[in-house]
Design an enzyme around this catalytic site. Sequence first.
Site, mmCIF file in Angstrom:
data_model
loop_
_atom_site.group_PDB
_atom_site.id
_atom_site.type_symbol
_atom_site.label_atom_id
_atom_site.label_comp_id
_atom_site.label_asym_id
_atom_site.label_seq_id
_atom_site.Cartn_x
_atom_site.Cartn_y
_atom_site.Cartn_z
ATOM 1 N N ARG A 171 28.966 49.808 26.650
ATOM 2 C CA ARG A 171 29.710 49.431 27.861
ATOM 3 C C ARG A 171 29.071 50.021 29.106
ATOM 4 O O ARG A 171 29.015 49.402 30.153
ATOM 5 C CB ARG A 171 31.154 49.940 27.780
ATOM 6 C CG ARG A 171 31.975 49.256 26.736
ATOM 7 C CD ARG A 171 33.207 50.043 26.435
ATOM 8 N NE ARG A 171 32.875 51.310 25.811
ATOM 9 C CZ ARG A 171 33.737 52.095 25.182
ATOM 10 N NH1 ARG A 171 35.000 51.764 25.129
ATOM 11 N NH2 ARG A 171 33.349 53.220 24.626
ATOM 12 N N HIS A 189 35.600 44.168 22.297
ATOM 13 C CA HIS A 189 35.064 43.939 20.944
ATOM 14 C C HIS A 189 34.749 42.451 20.749
ATOM 15 O O HIS A 189 33.702 42.099 20.191
ATOM 16 C CB HIS A 189 36.096 44.336 19.882
ATOM 17 C CG HIS A 189 36.367 45.805 19.779
ATOM 18 N ND1 HIS A 189 37.631 46.331 19.803
ATOM 19 C CD2 HIS A 189 35.529 46.864 19.618
ATOM 20 C CE1 HIS A 189 37.571 47.654 19.673
ATOM 21 N NE2 HIS A 189 36.305 48.000 19.572
#
Length: 164
Positions: free
Chosen positions: A94, A17
């Site tokens: 990701r 994050h």
Amino acid sequence: MRRAIFPGSFDPLTNGHLDVLRRSSPLFDEIIVAVLNNPDKAPMFSVDERIEMIGEIIPTLDGKGCRFIVDSFSGLTAEFAKRMNATAIVRGIRAVSDYEYELRMALMNRKLEPSIETVFFMADEAYSYVSSTLMKQVFLLGGRVDGLIPKSVEERMRSRLPEK
Ligand code: PNS
């Protein structure tokens, strides 16, 4: 004023994050880290705890002129973004496996609020497998998660471990 929101569960915040936040900061003047208050989920940390943890960490980030704020919201992300006068929703990708879910969310959010764009940032490959869910699972089973979550988050998680 270019304002974005970075919505998520953040239960807990991971280094993935933070990587996305760092990468997105040069594009905005202000990014609101928006913690979803989801009554359907049984989280490890309450929304207040998550806000506190994120609030401790974001002042240590170099925002390169971008201001980071942390807030919580309930209901629709697109509505929250609109209410905050944000023009963008920041999300991280990701791996290709994230794409389909993120695409559906971005299109739905665009349908709800056509003036708000979702902007994707590719997380560093070092975090391609890092998710809050996996971090909690590995940590609770005694595995090592150092380097994948902030130290202060790890300490809070440790305090959650049952006494041996
Ligand atoms: O960290 P997460 O769990 O991947 O975040 C998902 C989140 C909070 C961005 C998503 O679940 C969301 O936006 N929830 C709020 C409800 C909503 O707006 N749903 C419609 C999105 S298409």
